[in-house]
Design a protein around this motif. Sequence first.
Motif, PDB file in Angstrom:
ATOM      1  N   LEU A  21      -3.497   3.975  -6.418  1.00  0.00           N
ATOM      2  CA  LEU A  21      -4.295   2.814  -5.905  1.00  0.00           C
ATOM      3  C   LEU A  21      -5.706   3.431  -5.343  1.00  0.00           C
ATOM      4  CD1 LEU A  21      -1.474   1.463  -3.140  1.00  0.00           C
ATOM      5  CD2 LEU A  21      -2.575   0.279  -5.401  1.00  0.00           C
ATOM      6  N   ALA A  73      -4.049  -2.611  -0.870  1.00  0.00           N
ATOM      7  CA  ALA A  73      -3.061  -3.495  -1.375  1.00  0.00           C
ATOM      8  C   ALA A  73      -1.856  -3.802  -0.437  1.00  0.00           C
ATOM      9  CB  ALA A  73      -2.437  -2.909  -2.843  1.00  0.00           C
ATOM     10  N   ILE A 105      -4.150  -7.715  -3.816  1.00  0.00           N
ATOM     11  CA  ILE A 105      -5.353  -6.873  -3.961  1.00  0.00           C
ATOM     12  C   ILE A 105      -6.408  -7.286  -3.412  1.00  0.00           C
ATOM     13  CG2 ILE A 105      -6.486  -5.458  -5.725  1.00  0.00           C
ATOM     14  CD1 ILE A 105      -3.399  -4.914  -5.902  1.00  0.00           C
ATOM     15  N   ARG A 108      -7.828  -4.107 -10.953  1.00  0.00           N
ATOM     16  CA  ARG A 108      -6.850  -3.477 -10.392  1.00  0.00           C
ATOM     17  C   ARG A 108      -5.554  -4.251 -10.688  1.00  0.00           C
ATOM     18  NH1 ARG A 108      -8.050  -2.405  -4.456  1.00  0.00           N
ATOM     19  NH2 ARG A 108      -5.948  -1.662  -4.724  1.00  0.00           N
TER      20      ARG A 108
END
Length: 312
Positions: A173, A177, A236, A256
């Motif tokens: 990450l 998130a 996200i 992402r």
Amino acid sequence: MTWQQPVLIPADVETPDKIIGSFTARQVLILAGTGAILYAAYAAVGDHVPLLVCAAVALPVTVGAILLAIGRHDGIPLDRYVLAALRHQRSPKHLVSSFEDIPMPPAWMAANTQRPPAPLKLPARGVAGDGLVDLGPDGVAAVAEVSTVSFALRTPDEQDALAAVFGRWLNSLSGPAQILVRAERVDLSETIATLQDNARQLPHPALASAALEHAAFLGELSARHDLLRRQVLLIIREPSVGAHGRDAAAARALRRLDEASRVLGSCGLTARLLDARAVAALLASCFDPSAPPLPDDDIALPGEVITTGGTW
């Protein structure tokens, strides 16, 4: 060959540190501050007020400070709970959806003692056509629905593999998130109506009877119980910077989310990006979770013209 000693990681990593015995810095500050205030007050009036009166005044203050320091309500420290209650009491209760400050009422309405409404500042400004949530100065958020796998039914080796894949995604990450697990109501009326309509077209009477019995069972089930289904969402968020920050943030959020979909796909999970209508319906259901879900035709996207059926 090297031997590595395992290290235990506490489950609650957000537990505040203890600095004196079992007391945290917040608790020490409350107790020490109260003691300092009581000592200063006694030093100021101790020569003029009897000791018994000072003790009678200091006792409830001391008990209140101890309760604020060590007490908890629904898992929340009591001092934070009291501050939240005071903040709620002082905050306006009538809010309107406006991005600007509400002007004061004219002078001829000064006799009305009711507090004027205040703007309702929601974190979400709207839903764009690509399904991303516009968070205003906080950037954008992409919402995806993720499927589930049965962890308990897997073998120990498969469980280790699932945990390793999930840990690999967490380590990769690069921004905020959120994993949201929510329960929503299930409406079986459309399914029951479809079963009843298709039962008349089945080639054998036994199949038609079985379909009608199943429709009756679903109707009785929905009438006697509150049917819920679990939904897992992956959100996200990316901040926006600069004049064209929204487009860049949207591209980063989608990239992402695509990376998360590829990593989680190796353990049998599928992440589906929600479109604009699905996100709008999701936000509407969050405001009223007990209400039945709205049909897709009743949800208007930003910028769409709302029309009503009928004859002119």
